[in-house]
Design a protein around this motif. Structure first.
Motif, PDB file in Angstrom:
ATOM      1  N   UNK A   1       0.809  -1.231   0.000  1.00  0.00           N
ATOM      2  CA  UNK A   1       0.000   0.000   0.000  1.00  0.00           C
ATOM      3  C   UNK A   1       0.835   1.271   0.000  1.00  0.00           C
ATOM      4  N   UNK A   2       2.025   1.225   0.584  1.00  0.00           N
ATOM      5  CA  UNK A   2       2.867   2.422   0.598  1.00  0.00           C
ATOM      6  C   UNK A   2       3.324   2.774  -0.818  1.00  0.00           C
ATOM      7  N   UNK A   3       3.844   1.794  -1.543  1.00  0.00           N
ATOM      8  CA  UNK A   3       4.278   2.046  -2.914  1.00  0.00           C
ATOM      9  C   UNK A   3       3.095   2.432  -3.804  1.00  0.00           C
ATOM     10  N   UNK A   4       2.027   1.665  -3.749  1.00  0.00           N
ATOM     11  CA  UNK A   4       0.884   1.941  -4.614  1.00  0.00           C
ATOM     12  C   UNK A   4       0.260   3.290  -4.283  1.00  0.00           C
ATOM     13  N   UNK A   5       0.251   3.644  -3.011  1.00  0.00           N
ATOM     14  CA  UNK A   5      -0.268   4.953  -2.637  1.00  0.00           C
ATOM     15  C   UNK A   5       0.553   6.089  -3.217  1.00  0.00           C
ATOM     16  N   UNK A   6       1.855   5.866  -3.324  1.00  0.00           N
ATOM     17  CA  UNK A   6       2.738   6.886  -3.911  1.00  0.00           C
ATOM     18  C   UNK A   6       2.427   7.074  -5.394  1.00  0.00           C
ATOM     19  N   UNK A   7       2.287   5.970  -6.126  1.00  0.00           N
ATOM     20  CA  UNK A   7       1.932   6.083  -7.548  1.00  0.00           C
ATOM     21  C   UNK A   7       0.569   6.761  -7.720  1.00  0.00           C
ATOM     22  N   UNK A   8      -0.384   6.360  -6.897  1.00  0.00           N
ATOM     23  CA  UNK A   8      -1.727   6.934  -6.995  1.00  0.00           C
ATOM     24  C   UNK A   8      -1.687   8.443  -6.752  1.00  0.00           C
ATOM     25  N   UNK A   9      -0.901   8.860  -5.773  1.00  0.00           N
ATOM     26  CA  UNK A   9      -0.783  10.287  -5.472  1.00  0.00           C
ATOM     27  C   UNK A   9      -0.154  11.043  -6.630  1.00  0.00           C
ATOM     28  N   UNK A  10       0.846  10.442  -7.266  1.00  0.00           N
ATOM     29  CA  UNK A  10       1.488  11.087  -8.415  1.00  0.00           C
ATOM     30  C   UNK A  10       0.490  11.275  -9.547  1.00  0.00           C
ATOM     31  N   UNK A  11      -0.283  10.243  -9.823  1.00  0.00           N
ATOM     32  CA  UNK A  11      -1.280  10.353 -10.894  1.00  0.00           C
ATOM     33  C   UNK A  11      -2.273  11.470 -10.611  1.00  0.00           C
ATOM     34  N   UNK A  12      -2.759  11.534  -9.391  1.00  0.00           N
ATOM     35  CA  UNK A  12      -3.767  12.535  -9.052  1.00  0.00           C
ATOM     36  C   UNK A  12      -3.189  13.945  -8.986  1.00  0.00           C
ATOM     37  N   UNK A  13      -1.858  14.051  -8.770  1.00  0.00           N
ATOM     38  CA  UNK A  13      -1.234  15.371  -8.670  1.00  0.00           C
ATOM     39  C   UNK A  13      -0.694  15.869 -10.010  1.00  0.00           C
ATOM     40  N   UNK A  14      -0.709  15.044 -11.033  1.00  0.00           N
ATOM     41  CA  UNK A  14      -0.163  15.445 -12.329  1.00  0.00           C
ATOM     42  C   UNK A  14      -0.923  16.665 -12.866  1.00  0.00           C
ATOM     43  N   UNK A  15      -0.244  17.787 -13.094  1.00  0.00           N
ATOM     44  CA  UNK A  15      -0.934  18.980 -13.596  1.00  0.00           C
ATOM     45  C   UNK A  15      -1.612  18.762 -14.947  1.00  0.00           C
ATOM     46  N   UNK A  16      -1.133  17.776 -15.720  1.00  0.00           N
ATOM     47  CA  UNK A  16      -1.720  17.501 -17.022  1.00  0.00           C
ATOM     48  C   UNK A  16      -2.924  16.572 -16.933  1.00  0.00           C
ATOM     49  N   UNK A  17      -3.281  16.160 -15.734  1.00  0.00           N
ATOM     50  CA  UNK A  17      -4.391  15.242 -15.544  1.00  0.00           C
ATOM     51  C   UNK A  17      -3.898  13.886 -15.066  1.00  0.00           C
ATOM     52  N   UNK A  18      -4.823  13.050 -14.622  1.00  0.00           N
ATOM     53  CA  UNK A  18      -4.451  11.774 -14.008  1.00  0.00           C
ATOM     54  C   UNK A  18      -4.349  10.628 -15.000  1.00  0.00           C
ATOM     55  N   UNK A  19      -4.203  10.960 -16.290  1.00  0.00           N
ATOM     56  CA  UNK A  19      -4.120   9.903 -17.293  1.00  0.00           C
ATOM     57  C   UNK A  19      -2.788   9.176 -17.231  1.00  0.00           C
ATOM     58  N   UNK A  20      -1.703   9.941 -17.085  1.00  0.00           N
ATOM     59  CA  UNK A  20      -0.352   9.376 -17.062  1.00  0.00           C
ATOM     60  C   UNK A  20       0.413   9.921 -15.861  1.00  0.00           C
ATOM     61  N   UNK A  21       1.519   9.271 -15.525  1.00  0.00           N
ATOM     62  CA  UNK A  21       2.292   9.662 -14.345  1.00  0.00           C
ATOM     63  C   UNK A  21       2.973  11.015 -14.504  1.00  0.00           C
ATOM     64  N   UNK A  22       3.527  11.258 -15.702  1.00  0.00           N
ATOM     65  CA  UNK A  22       4.266  12.505 -15.945  1.00  0.00           C
ATOM     66  C   UNK A  22       3.834  13.062 -17.292  1.00  0.00           C
ATOM     67  N   UNK A  23       3.375  14.294 -17.310  1.00  0.00           N
ATOM     68  CA  UNK A  23       2.994  14.916 -18.564  1.00  0.00           C
ATOM     69  C   UNK A  23       1.675  14.384 -19.102  1.00  0.00           C
ATOM     70  N   UNK A  24       1.458  14.635 -20.401  1.00  0.00           N
ATOM     71  CA  UNK A  24       0.164  14.312 -21.013  1.00  0.00           C
ATOM     72  C   UNK A  24       0.241  13.171 -22.012  1.00  0.00           C
ATOM     73  N   UNK A  25       1.304  12.366 -21.936  1.00  0.00           N
ATOM     74  CA  UNK A  25       1.391  11.204 -22.820  1.00  0.00           C
ATOM     75  C   UNK A  25       2.110  10.065 -22.101  1.00  0.00           C
ATOM     76  N   UNK A  26       1.933   8.872 -22.625  1.00  0.00           N
ATOM     77  CA  UNK A  26       2.526   7.693 -22.007  1.00  0.00           C
ATOM     78  C   UNK A  26       4.044   7.745 -22.080  1.00  0.00           C
ATOM     79  N   UNK A  27       4.678   7.330 -20.990  1.00  0.00           N
ATOM     80  CA  UNK A  27       6.132   7.266 -20.951  1.00  0.00           C
ATOM     81  C   UNK A  27       6.563   5.906 -20.402  1.00  0.00           C
ATOM     82  N   UNK A  28       7.866   5.700 -20.407  1.00  0.00           N
ATOM     83  CA  UNK A  28       8.400   4.456 -19.868  1.00  0.00           C
ATOM     84  C   UNK A  28       8.066   4.278 -18.393  1.00  0.00           C
ATOM     85  N   UNK A  29       7.846   5.377 -17.674  1.00  0.00           N
ATOM     86  CA  UNK A  29       7.456   5.274 -16.273  1.00  0.00           C
ATOM     87  C   UNK A  29       6.100   4.586 -16.134  1.00  0.00           C
TER      88      UNK A  29
END
Length: 243
Positions: free
Chosen positions: A146-174
């Motif tokens: 839950x600690x790791x998954x919670x971190x990913x979930x928080x990143x998705x929800x905090x992404x300024x480009x929206x919660x579609x991807x982890x970083x930015x507005x398109x899919x990345x290797x992350x």
């Protein structure tokens, strides 16, 4: 450009994180364990690199990637290089560094998942360390997952480009790394993930988007996609799972 991927045969393992980037980009690559020895492949070729017979860039362990004259090891380094070369990385410098941070943390999670079934030593069989594995699994399920998954979930929800991807507005290797971890945890700990999954809907949605990408959908349905098994990192031992 043809990339050469060196990894153990028959295992998704850490090599799968590299394969996903190559497949998502539509890159030309060879699994060197499937290339005949007379054509420069096979286990002997991998051993030659690990033994330092192929130059000063000596990998510590597979997976490693040959890109022309460049030899890269360590999964986060490989996927970042490929992502930034093949258009599967953010453009902004700060976002690129953040994607590398995510990939490195994903590697930490992968190592912890492996150590659930090998908590004493990697050179020992699982059967030689079952009591220790049971104790490690309990802590991993209850605290670390839950600690790791919670971190990913928080990143998705905090992404300024929206919660579609982890970083930015398109899919990345992350994102591809998170997809593989999500699938691996579902395989290894199905009972625990059934309990946790409803709390991480943004990750679940991301995994569905990744799997739906045309190139990746074709790859996942092909024989090239190696199934999870009990020789890899994510192993399903029912006695290590629990709600």
């Amino acid at each position: 450009m043809t990339y050469d991927l060196f990894y153990w045969p028959g295992l998704p393992g850490r090599g799968e994180f590299v394969r996903l980037v190559l497949e998502a980009a539509g890159a030309d690559y060879r699994e060197m364990n499937r290339v005949p020895a007379e054509a420069g492949g096979g286990m002997a070729a991998m051993s030659a690199y690990l033994d330092g017979e192929q130059g000063p860039q000596i990998p510590f362990a597979p997976p490693f990637l040959r890109d022309g004259n460049l030899v890269l090891a360590q999964t986060p380094v490989i996927v970042a290089h490929l992502g930034e070369t093949l258009g599967l990385a953010p453009e902004a410098p700060g976002d690129r560094l953040f994607a590398r941070q995510i990939a490195t943390t994903t590697a930490d999670l992968v190592a912890e998942a492996h150590d659930v079934h090998h908590p004493v030593g990697v050179g020992l069989y699982y059967e030689d360390q079952k009591p220790e594995a049971a104790r490690r699994a309990s802590e991993f399920r209850e605290s670390r997952m839950p600690k790791f998954l919670g971190w990913y979930e928080a990143i998705l929800k905090a992404n300024p480009a929206g919660s579609t991807w982890l970083v930015g507005d398109r899919m990345s290797y992350a994102d591809l790394g998170l997809f593989q971890v999500w699938q691996g945890l579902r395989y290894a700990f199905p009972r625990r993930m059934a309990v946790l999954a409803p709390d991480f809907l943004a990750i679940s949605d991301l995994a569905e988007r990744v799997a739906g990408q045309p190139r990746l959908a074709a790859y996942l349905a092909s024989a090239r996609r190696q199934p999870f098994n009990e020789d890899g990192i994510f192993r399903h031992y029912p006695e290590l799972d629990g709600e």
